[in-house]
Motif scaffolding. Structure first.
Motif, short mmCIF file in Angstrom:
data_model
loop_
_atom_site.label_atom_id
_atom_site.label_comp_id
_atom_site.label_asym_id
_atom_site.label_seq_id
_atom_site.Cartn_x
_atom_site.Cartn_y
_atom_site.Cartn_z
N THR A 82 16.31 5.86 -22.42
CA THR A 82 16.53 4.41 -22.51
C THR A 82 16.08 3.85 -23.85
O THR A 82 16.53 2.77 -24.25
CB THR A 82 15.79 3.69 -21.37
N ASP A 83 15.18 4.55 -24.54
CA ASP A 83 14.78 4.11 -25.87
C ASP A 83 15.91 4.26 -26.88
O ASP A 83 15.88 3.67 -27.96
CB ASP A 83 13.57 4.91 -26.36
N ILE A 84 16.92 5.06 -26.52
CA ILE A 84 18.05 5.32 -27.41
C ILE A 84 19.27 4.47 -27.03
O ILE A 84 19.84 3.78 -27.87
CB ILE A 84 18.43 6.81 -27.38
N ILE A 85 19.64 4.54 -25.75
CA ILE A 85 20.88 3.87 -25.34
C ILE A 85 20.66 2.43 -24.90
O ILE A 85 21.60 1.62 -24.90
CB ILE A 85 21.59 4.65 -24.21
N GLY A 86 19.45 2.07 -24.52
CA GLY A 86 19.16 0.72 -24.06
C GLY A 86 18.80 0.70 -22.59
O GLY A 86 18.81 1.73 -21.90
N THR A 87 18.50 -0.47 -22.07
CA THR A 87 18.09 -0.59 -20.67
C THR A 87 18.42 -1.98 -20.15
O THR A 87 18.69 -2.90 -20.92
CB THR A 87 16.58 -0.33 -20.52
N GLU A 88 18.41 -2.14 -18.84
CA GLU A 88 18.64 -3.44 -18.22
C GLU A 88 17.32 -4.19 -18.04
O GLU A 88 16.30 -3.58 -17.68
CB GLU A 88 19.33 -3.28 -16.86
N VAL A 89 17.36 -5.46 -18.27
CA VAL A 89 16.19 -6.31 -18.06
C VAL A 89 16.59 -7.45 -17.12
O VAL A 89 17.74 -7.89 -17.09
CB VAL A 89 15.64 -6.89 -19.40
N LEU A 90 15.61 -7.90 -16.34
CA LEU A 90 15.85 -8.98 -15.39
C LEU A 90 15.70 -10.33 -16.09
O LEU A 90 14.66 -10.62 -16.67
CB LEU A 90 14.87 -8.87 -14.21
N GLU A 91 16.76 -11.13 -16.03
CA GLU A 91 16.72 -12.45 -16.64
C GLU A 91 17.06 -13.52 -15.60
O GLU A 91 17.58 -13.22 -14.52
CB GLU A 91 17.68 -12.53 -17.83
N GLU A 92 16.77 -14.76 -15.95
CA GLU A 92 17.00 -15.87 -15.03
C GLU A 92 17.87 -16.93 -15.71
O GLU A 92 17.64 -17.30 -16.86
CB GLU A 92 15.68 -16.48 -14.60
N ASP A 93 18.88 -17.40 -14.96
CA ASP A 93 19.72 -18.51 -15.42
C ASP A 93 18.97 -19.81 -15.12
O ASP A 93 18.81 -20.18 -13.95
CB ASP A 93 21.06 -18.47 -14.71
N HIS A 94 18.49 -20.48 -16.16
CA HIS A 94 17.65 -21.65 -15.95
C HIS A 94 18.41 -22.82 -15.31
O HIS A 94 17.81 -23.69 -14.68
CB HIS A 94 17.05 -22.10 -17.29
N SER A 95 19.73 -22.85 -15.44
CA SER A 95 20.50 -23.95 -14.84
C SER A 95 20.68 -23.79 -13.34
O SER A 95 20.76 -24.78 -12.61
CB SER A 95 21.87 -24.05 -15.52
N THR A 96 20.75 -22.53 -12.86
CA THR A 96 20.97 -22.29 -11.43
C THR A 96 19.77 -21.66 -10.74
O THR A 96 19.68 -21.68 -9.52
CB THR A 96 22.19 -21.37 -11.23
N GLY A 97 18.86 -21.08 -11.53
CA GLY A 97 17.71 -20.41 -10.95
C GLY A 97 18.01 -19.01 -10.47
O GLY A 97 17.12 -18.32 -9.94
N LYS A 98 19.27 -18.54 -10.64
CA LYS A 98 19.63 -17.19 -10.20
C LYS A 98 19.15 -16.15 -11.20
O LYS A 98 19.14 -16.38 -12.41
CB LYS A 98 21.14 -17.08 -10.01
N ARG A 99 18.76 -15.01 -10.66
CA ARG A 99 18.33 -13.89 -11.51
C ARG A 99 19.43 -12.85 -11.60
O ARG A 99 20.19 -12.65 -10.64
CB ARG A 99 17.04 -13.27 -10.96
N PHE A 100 19.49 -12.20 -12.72
CA PHE A 100 20.52 -11.18 -12.94
C PHE A 100 20.01 -10.16 -13.95
O PHE A 100 19.08 -10.43 -14.71
CB PHE A 100 21.82 -11.82 -13.45
N PHE A 101 20.63 -8.99 -13.90
CA PHE A 101 20.28 -7.93 -14.85
C PHE A 101 21.20 -8.01 -16.07
O PHE A 101 22.42 -8.15 -15.93
CB PHE A 101 20.40 -6.55 -14.21
N LYS A 102 20.62 -7.91 -17.25
CA LYS A 102 21.38 -7.91 -18.50
C LYS A 102 21.07 -6.64 -19.26
O LYS A 102 19.91 -6.24 -19.38
CB LYS A 102 21.01 -9.13 -19.34
N PHE A 103 22.12 -6.00 -19.78
CA PHE A 103 21.94 -4.76 -20.53
C PHE A 103 21.57 -5.08 -21.97
O PHE A 103 22.33 -5.76 -22.68
CB PHE A 103 23.21 -3.91 -20.50
N ASN A 104 20.42 -4.64 -22.39
CA ASN A 104 20.00 -4.77 -23.79
C ASN A 104 20.34 -3.49 -24.53
O ASN A 104 19.79 -2.42 -24.22
CB ASN A 104 18.49 -5.04 -23.87
N LYS A 105 21.25 -3.58 -25.48
CA LYS A 105 21.70 -2.39 -26.21
C LYS A 105 20.58 -1.80 -27.04
O LYS A 105 19.80 -2.52 -27.67
CB LYS A 105 22.88 -2.75 -27.10
#
Length: 332
Positions: A82-105
């Motif tokens: 994951t140090d090479i290809i990237g990993t997913e991090v948990l983020e939050e949409d501040h307008s809706t309060g929903k959480r989602f995973f985003k891939f950080n390259k």
């Protein structure tokens, strides 16, 4: 196909690129040509040499001479895929309060990658490069992410005999278009290196080629002509490295595993790239002979008898180049 004017302008940039790199790199003419061939053929290369022979400096200088996004990955024993290809991090949409995973390259998402001391990390992490090297894409959590082109990896490694190194898996070795060995400089070259690197003078390397230029050159390489007779020669040469089917007794005696069809593809492509690098639009027998060593040295695996006798893959390749005729079958 480019018009004649654009074609000539593009080809005239190749000697300029070589001269820009030679502002920093003293000597190593063959190594430099092989690195440029790798770029023109659209492949990846592995550079091997003891510490201090400017492997990393060569790649960094090439990156300066190319107007491309460049990333360096320092391979260490604790590096994770994951140090090479990237990993997913948990983020939050501040307008809706929903959480989602985003891939950080990760750092692999660049056009030019320096995989520094690739054999310092275990095979699990080395294998993270396999999909990127072959398919030019990365898959994570079921999602596929394409890599921008041109994309090529220039990996460096220290000799396997040195402590703290891990041998690269055969499947990964085969994905390197060329296996380039860097030797010690000559006396005059070493004197020039000492004089040029111990003073205060700074060398500025100017960018010569951009992404569009490189993609066009890679397309031109495939248009370089090659005689069907030479294609047949390449096929016989590669097939002669296989102990199960060869008629060459030395191969049966020394080789554990021969080169596959990918070696023939690599030899033809690199011969075309070498011809274009030298301003020619047709492959010669000499082009094939020049590229045979770096193409085959990591694809021909020697057995214990050969290792005990100090027989190297380069020795087998040189012997086959002498034994195999351009038109006839393999001699026994």
């Amino acid at each position: 196909m480019l018009n004649e004017k654009l074609l000539q302008e593009l080809l005239q940039k190749l000697p300029v690129l070589r001269q820009e790199i030679k502002k920093v790199i003293v000597g190593q003419e063959t190594v430099l040509d092989e690195v440029l061939v790798t770029m023109l053929a659209g492949g990846h290369c592995l550079l091997e040499g003891v510490p201090g022979l400017a492997k990393t400096l060569l790649v960094r200088t090439l990156a300066q001479a190319l107007d491309l996004p460049f990333r360096r990955i320092q391979f260490t024993p604790d590096l994770m895929p994951t140090d090479i290809i990237g990993t997913e991090v948990l983020e939050e949409d501040h307008s809706t309060g929903k959480r989602f995973f985003k891939f950080n390259k990760g750092p692999l998402f660049a056009n030019l990658i320096l995989a520094d001391e690739i054999n310092r990390t275990p095979p699990k992490t080395q294998s993270a490069l396999l999909e990127a090297m072959q398919e030019f894409e990365v898959t994570y959590a079921g999602q596929t992410y394409p890599l921008d082109k041109p994309f090529f990896i220039l990996a460096t490694q220290n000799p396997i005999e040195q402590s703290g190194t891990y041998p690269l898996p055969e499947a990964q070795l085969d994905r390197f278009l060329l296996y380039i060995r860097i030797g010690y400089p000559g006396e005059q070259e070493e004197t020039a290196i000492l004089a040029g690197t111990t003073g205060s003078r700074k060398t500025n390397v100017q960018p010569v080629l951009n992404a569009s230029d490189i993609i066009q050159l890679q397309q031109l390489v495939r248009d370089v002509a090659i005689d069907p007779e030479l294609i047949g020669y390449v096929s016989r040469l590669v097939r002669a490295t296989r102990p199960m089917t060869t008629h060459v007794n030395e191969v049966k005696e020394w080789v554990r595993w021969g080169a596959g069809p990918r070696a023939g593809q690599a030899l033809i492509l690199t011969a075309k790239a070498f011809a274009l690098l030298n301003g020619r639009f047709a492959v010669t027998m000499e082009d094939i002979k020049v590229m045979a060593l770096p193409v085959l040295r990591h694809r021909v695996l020697m057995n214990f008898k050969a290792e005990a006798e100090g027989i190297l893959p380069d020795d087998v390749t040189n012997m086959l180049l002498q034994k195999i005729s351009r038109t006839a079958t393999v001699l026994s």
